[in-house]
Scaffold this active site. Structure first.
Site, PDB file in Angstrom:
ATOM      1  N   LYS A  74       0.872  -1.180   0.000  1.00 43.44           N
ATOM      2  CA  LYS A  74       0.000   0.000   0.000  1.00 43.44           C
ATOM      3  C   LYS A  74       0.909   1.230   0.000  1.00 43.44           C
ATOM      4  O   LYS A  74       1.448   1.624   1.025  1.00 43.44           O
ATOM      5  CB  LYS A  74      -0.892   0.049   1.252  1.00 43.44           C
ATOM      6  N   GLY A 127       7.305   5.605   7.589  1.00 45.35           N
ATOM      7  CA  GLY A 127       6.401   6.751   7.689  1.00 45.35           C
ATOM      8  C   GLY A 127       6.547   7.416   9.039  1.00 45.35           C
ATOM      9  O   GLY A 127       7.603   7.340   9.675  1.00 45.35           O
ATOM     10  N   GLU A 156      10.443   2.081   9.993  1.00 48.64           N
ATOM     11  CA  GLU A 156      11.406   3.152   9.686  1.00 48.64           C
ATOM     12  C   GLU A 156      10.661   4.457   9.883  1.00 48.64           C
ATOM     13  O   GLU A 156       9.771   4.774   9.092  1.00 48.64           O
ATOM     14  CB  GLU A 156      11.895   3.047   8.230  1.00 48.64           C
ATOM     15  N   LEU A 157      11.019   5.209  10.918  1.00 49.74           N
ATOM     16  CA  LEU A 157      10.196   6.361  11.284  1.00 49.74           C
ATOM     17  C   LEU A 157      10.950   7.681  11.089  1.00 49.74           C
ATOM     18  O   LEU A 157      11.791   7.770  10.210  1.00 49.74           O
ATOM     19  CB  LEU A 157       9.695   6.171  12.716  1.00 49.74           C
ATOM     20  N   CYS A 217      13.875  11.801   5.848  1.00 49.13           N
ATOM     21  CA  CYS A 217      13.870  11.380   7.260  1.00 49.13           C
ATOM     22  C   CYS A 217      15.251  11.523   7.885  1.00 49.13           C
ATOM     23  O   CYS A 217      15.375  11.681   9.090  1.00 49.13           O
ATOM     24  CB  CYS A 217      13.362   9.957   7.380  1.00 49.13           C
ATOM     25  N   GLU A 277      10.349  16.866  14.303  1.00 52.86           N
ATOM     26  CA  GLU A 277      10.686  16.764  12.887  1.00 52.86           C
ATOM     27  C   GLU A 277       9.798  17.729  12.097  1.00 52.86           C
ATOM     28  O   GLU A 277       8.581  17.603  12.101  1.00 52.86           O
ATOM     29  CB  GLU A 277      10.435  15.321  12.433  1.00 52.86           C
TER      30      GLU A 277
HETATM   31  N1  LIG Z   1      13.024   6.224   8.598  1.00 53.98           N
HETATM   32  C1  LIG Z   1      12.778   6.213   7.322  1.00 53.98           C
HETATM   33  O1  LIG Z   1      13.317   5.420   6.569  1.00 53.98           O
HETATM   34  C2  LIG Z   1      11.794   7.191   6.736  1.00 53.98           C
HETATM   35  C3  LIG Z   1      11.827   7.436   5.381  1.00 53.98           C
HETATM   36  C4  LIG Z   1      10.914   8.318   4.835  1.00 53.98           C
HETATM   37  C5  LIG Z   1       9.961   8.922   5.639  1.00 53.98           C
HETATM   38  N2  LIG Z   1       9.951   8.691   6.957  1.00 53.98           N
HETATM   39  C6  LIG Z   1       8.976   9.372   7.815  1.00 53.98           C
HETATM   40  O2  LIG Z   1       7.694   9.406   7.189  1.00 53.98           O
HETATM   41  C7  LIG Z   1       6.970  10.561   7.603  1.00 53.98           C
HETATM   42  C8  LIG Z   1       6.340  11.264   6.420  1.00 53.98           C
HETATM   43  O3  LIG Z   1       5.614  10.394   5.649  1.00 53.98           O
HETATM   44  P1  LIG Z   1       4.011  10.358   5.673  1.00 53.98           P
HETATM   45  O4  LIG Z   1       3.466  11.689   6.050  1.00 53.98           O
HETATM   46  O5  LIG Z   1       3.570   9.745   4.400  1.00 53.98           O
HETATM   47  O6  LIG Z   1       3.759   9.393   6.886  1.00 53.98           O
HETATM   48  P2  LIG Z   1       2.383   8.762   7.353  1.00 53.98           P
HETATM   49  O7  LIG Z   1       2.688   7.968   8.548  1.00 53.98           O
HETATM   50  O8  LIG Z   1       1.313   9.780   7.432  1.00 53.98           O
HETATM   51  O9  LIG Z   1       1.966   7.822   6.133  1.00 53.98           O
HETATM   52  C9  LIG Z   1       2.784   6.775   5.704  1.00 53.98           C
HETATM   53  C10 LIG Z   1       1.919   5.695   5.101  1.00 53.98           C
HETATM   54  O10 LIG Z   1       1.088   5.127   6.118  1.00 53.98           O
HETATM   55  C11 LIG Z   1      -0.255   5.097   5.682  1.00 53.98           C
HETATM   56  N3  LIG Z   1      -1.133   5.195   6.853  1.00 53.98           N
HETATM   57  C12 LIG Z   1      -1.655   6.321   7.426  1.00 53.98           C
HETATM   58  N4  LIG Z   1      -2.382   5.995   8.505  1.00 53.98           N
HETATM   59  C13 LIG Z   1      -2.327   4.653   8.630  1.00 53.98           C
HETATM   60  C14 LIG Z   1      -2.848   3.720   9.580  1.00 53.98           C
HETATM   61  N5  LIG Z   1      -3.591   4.122  10.605  1.00 53.98           N
HETATM   62  N6  LIG Z   1      -2.572   2.410   9.420  1.00 53.98           N
HETATM   63  C15 LIG Z   1      -1.798   1.978   8.396  1.00 53.98           C
HETATM   64  N7  LIG Z   1      -1.284   2.809   7.463  1.00 53.98           N
HETATM   65  C16 LIG Z   1      -1.536   4.137   7.584  1.00 53.98           C
HETATM   66  C17 LIG Z   1      -0.358   6.262   4.719  1.00 53.98           C
HETATM   67  O11 LIG Z   1      -1.467   6.102   3.871  1.00 53.98           O
HETATM   68  C18 LIG Z   1       0.986   6.168   4.001  1.00 53.98           C
HETATM   69  O12 LIG Z   1       0.946   5.169   2.997  1.00 53.98           O
HETATM   70  C19 LIG Z   1       7.993  11.425   8.290  1.00 53.98           C
HETATM   71  O13 LIG Z   1       7.773  11.392   9.693  1.00 53.98           O
HETATM   72  C20 LIG Z   1       9.328  10.791   7.947  1.00 53.98           C
HETATM   73  O14 LIG Z   1      10.351  10.996   8.854  1.00 53.98           O
HETATM   74  C21 LIG Z   1      10.845   7.819   7.519  1.00 53.98           C
END
Ligand SMILES: NC(=O)c1ccc[n+]([C@@H]2O[C@H](COP(=O)([O-])OP(=O)(O)OC[C@H]3O[C@@H](n4cnc5c(N)ncnc54)[C@H](O)[C@@H]3O)[C@@H](O)[C@H]2O)c1
Length: 475
Positions: A170, A223, A245-246, A279, A379
């Protein structure tokens, strides 16, 4: 305009079980770029059933077959280069040069590197008369963010395929079109039916049922922290494995002997890349107190040269943020920094001149930041640098580690022993000395609230494996 309103399940594009759709917005023009399905639980059920069935044979494929599969995927991926670069530029707003040399190439490197490391990967080991073996975990649910549409997807997919696991992906609903192209690439490369399944939709509609599904044995997520927590809570119901990975709030320590021109160039580069939506962005810049004024002057000069604008222009270095939501979020942090008493040295609120359409922001430098401020702890996910002064190296390391995150760290300077000592002292999963880029087989992941587990290369393959011992196997 090709419409990807179908889901890719069991080797073919099928109608979604949901009639709802999601518009994918081009963040530079604020216009609709494409439309995808807003999938639901019934789509997830179908996709997981296909992955479960395919797992029965895919788990038994020979390693050589899987190496060949990854190589075919990489070949097909190369053929779609123009489409991928075009799509990332339009759905993410990434400058065309970054779309090609940052995003497209990252995806390709993961498929190629994983194929290479798989050739030498040890799945079995003899211990006395017993066998210790590693085998694929089963159906994996993959959920990815919008900021690196090919990198985050490719690294999880390559590792899962290498391990012999089948998947349901997804992708982010904000950048889902690159994932649709990946589905076409896998089809062309001959990925067996059901090994790869794509369900588009939002977190509630697709992410939640995927995380809760009893036939999914592992969730691999990249995410934000709150979403990671929610996925982990759901996964805890039936003890699924989770890899997370956050976020991060990574420090860049400028050493006393650093060339300040070089330090300023490196530091600014690590803040504005991908419009700060990285990130591992180095958003806390730690500088010796007596060098702060010089450093800031040089960093300001570098930042003022960053060309912000139309991502389709060859010379653009920084495009817009992904969405209005992220634009508002970055604006609120800039306001917060000023309210907290930090000095806004460069950039600031609002859009850059002549960029009234699109979610463009100004690259920004705050000075006089102390590590307790919100802008030093949270962040921002935008091109905002916080400069913090330090008295001595012990204090620099203390400040660097005074964060709930631990994803990355950077150190810039000349003295090799001091560079090594600082690199060892930062509590984070990935450290870079000066401009070193490393290779794609290095483990990637976070300490503390930056995540659980490691991705990339052989470490990434390990995530999708279970370990079994068979006593008496050689007796
Ligand atoms: N550590 C890493 O490798 C890394 C890399 C890139 C981004 N990030 C982090 O990602 C964040 C930004 O990305 P974002 O805004 O897309 O993050 P997000 O958590 O809002 O969304 C990420 C994904 O999760 C899905 N999602 C949302 N709610 C959900 C739920 N309740 N259950 C399951 N899936 C759900 C979203 O649709 C999307 O596909 C930043 O905090 C960044 O630091 C981390």
């Amino acid at each position: 305009m090709v419409k990807y309103t179908k889901q890719f399940i069991d080797g073919e594009w099928v109608d979604s079980e949901s009639a709802d759709t999601i518009d994918v917005i081009n963040p530079a023009t604020e216009e609709v770029f494409q439309t995808v399905a807003a999938g639901n639980k019934a789509d997830v059920d179908k996709a997981v059933a296909a992955a479960k069935k395919a797992y029965l044979s895919f788990r038994n494929t020979d390693v050589k077959e899987r190496v060949a599969l990854l190589e075919r995927i990489a070949d097909e991926y190369e053929k779609r280069k123009d489409d991928i670069v075009y799509t990332i530029t339009n759905e993410l707003g990434s400058p065309i040069d970054m779309s090609e040399n940052g995003h497209y190439s990252a995806g390709l490197n993961h498929f190629r590197t994983t194929a290479e490391v798989l050739k030498d990967f040890q799945f079995e080991e003899r211990r006395g008369d017993s066998l210790v073996m590693k085998e694929s975990i089963g159906v994996a649910g993959l959920i990815t963010p919008w900021n690196f549409p090919t990198n985050q997807t490719a690294l999880k997919l390559a590792a899962a395929f290498a391990a012999g696991s089948t998947v349901v992906l997804k992708p982010s609903e904000e950048t889902p079109i690159t994932a649709c192209i990946l589905a076409e690439i896998f089809q062309a490369a001959g990925v067996p039916k059901g090994v790869f399944n794509l369900v588009n939709g939002d977190g509630e509609g697709v992410g939640v049922p995927l995380s809760e599904h009893p036939d999914v044995r592992m969730m691999s997520f990249t995410g934000s922290g709150p979403t990671g927590r929610s996925i982990m809570e759901k996964a805890a119901q039936d003890f699924k494995k989770v890899a997370l990975e956050l976020g991060g709030k990574s420090p860049l320590i400028v050493l006393d002997d650093a060339d300040l021109d070089e330090a300023a160039r490196i530091a600014v580069g690590r803040v504005v890349r991908n419009t700060g939506q990285v990130c591992t962005a180095a958003t806390r810049t730690l500088v010796p107190k007596d060098k702060v004024d010089d450093f800031v002057e040089k960093a300001t000069a570098v930042m003022s040269e960053v060309k912000v604008g139309d991502p389709r222009a060859e010379d653009t270095e920084m495009g817009p943020l992904i969405s209005k939501k992220q634009f508002d979020r970055v604006q609120s942090y800039i306001k917060k920094g000023q309210e907290e008493g930090a000095t806004l040295h460069y950039g600031g609120s609002g859009k850059p001149d002549n960029l009234s359409t699109g979610y463009f922001v100004k690259p920004t430098i705050f000075t006089g930041v102390n590590n307790d401020m919100v802008i030093a702890q949270e962040e921002i996910f935008g091109p905002v640098m916080s400069v913090l002064a330090y008295d001595d190296l012990d204090q620099a390391i203390e400040i660097a580690n005074d964060t709930v995150y631990g994803l990355a760290g950077y150190v810039v300077g000349k003295d090799k022993e001091q560079l090594k000592q600082v690199a060892r002292s930062i509590e984070a999963g990935t450290i870079a000395i000066n401009e070193e880029q490393g290779t794609n087989d290095l483990p990637f992941g976070g300490y503390k609230q930056s995540g659980i587990g490691r991705e990339w290369g052989d470490y990434g393959i390990e995530e999708f494996l279970e370990v079994k011992s068979i006593k008496g196997y050689y007796a």
